[in-house]
Design a protein around this motif. Structure first.
Motif, PDB file in Angstrom:
ATOM      1  N   GLY A  24      52.810  26.433  31.028  1.00 22.38           N
ATOM      2  CA  GLY A  24      51.792  25.632  30.370  1.00 22.38           C
ATOM      3  C   GLY A  24      51.497  26.203  28.997  1.00 22.38           C
ATOM      4  N   LYS A  25      50.298  26.033  28.519  1.00 22.36           N
ATOM      5  CA  LYS A  25      49.930  26.539  27.204  1.00 22.36           C
ATOM      6  C   LYS A  25      49.513  27.997  27.338  1.00 22.36           C
ATOM      7  CE  LYS A  25      48.486  22.180  25.239  1.00 22.36           C
ATOM      8  NZ  LYS A  25      47.417  21.432  24.597  1.00 22.36           N
ATOM      9  N   VAL A  26      50.287  28.875  26.702  1.00 21.44           N
ATOM     10  CA  VAL A  26      50.005  30.299  26.747  1.00 21.44           C
ATOM     11  C   VAL A  26      49.835  30.780  25.317  1.00 21.44           C
ATOM     12  CG1 VAL A  26      50.868  32.549  27.438  1.00 21.44           C
ATOM     13  CG2 VAL A  26      51.333  30.572  28.851  1.00 21.44           C
ATOM     14  N   ASN A  27      48.801  31.536  25.072  1.00 19.38           N
ATOM     15  CA  ASN A  27      48.543  32.065  23.742  1.00 19.38           C
ATOM     16  C   ASN A  27      49.156  33.457  23.658  1.00 19.38           C
ATOM     17  OD1 ASN A  27      47.610  32.567  21.228  1.00 19.38           O
ATOM     18  ND2 ASN A  27      45.441  32.568  21.748  1.00 19.38           N
ATOM     19  N   PHE A  28      50.222  33.602  22.865  1.00 16.58           N
ATOM     20  CA  PHE A  28      50.914  34.868  22.740  1.00 16.58           C
ATOM     21  C   PHE A  28      50.489  35.654  21.507  1.00 16.58           C
ATOM     22  CE2 PHE A  28      54.045  32.591  25.378  1.00 16.58           C
ATOM     23  CZ  PHE A  28      54.100  33.497  26.425  1.00 16.58           C
ATOM     24  N   LYS A  29      49.356  35.356  20.926  1.00  9.86           N
ATOM     25  CA  LYS A  29      48.901  36.083  19.748  1.00  9.86           C
ATOM     26  C   LYS A  29      48.562  37.507  20.143  1.00  9.86           C
ATOM     27  CE  LYS A  29      47.030  32.169  17.222  1.00  9.86           C
ATOM     28  NZ  LYS A  29      45.826  31.569  16.658  1.00  9.86           N
TER      29      LYS A  29
END
Length: 109
Positions: free
Chosen positions: A82-87
């Motif tokens: 799904g939507k994963v924030n890799f920042k």
């Protein structure tokens, strides 16, 4: 009867040579055309080979102990997260300023 003179033949050949060699992009277009033609031929051959290959068949075996179907072959399964924030959460030091400006760079090392 049509009489062809050598002068007309020579002038015709000179005109053809000037037309072929006087046009600077002519040879580039000819080379690009043949390259494109070979690429299309190669891609159609690859498509025909892909179509002619039989389907891949894998055997599933039923394990009566665990009451599950098992695949003997090794395989990989794609997992969608799904939507994963890799920042990256890096600490930023506000007191330091980095510039690439040569005029403001210090002379000391």
């Amino acid at each position: 009867m049509v009489r062809i003179r050598t002068k007309q033949i020579i002038l015709y050949l000179i005109g053809v040579l000037l037309l072929v060699f006087g046009y600077p992009d002519f040879w580039n277009k000819v080379i690009d055309y043949h390259r494109l033609k070979e690429e299309i031929k190669r891609s159609t051959q690859e498509a025909e080979e892909a179509i002619s290959q039989p389907f891949e068949v894998q055997e599933l075996v039923y394990d009566s102990n665990s009451k599950r179907w098992k695949n003997k072959q090794h395989y990989f399964q794609v997992i969608h997260l799904g939507k994963v924030n890799f920042k990256s959460k890096q600490k930023v030091n506000i007191n330091t300023i980095e510039t690439n400006d040569d005029e403001n760079a210090s002379d000391s090392f």
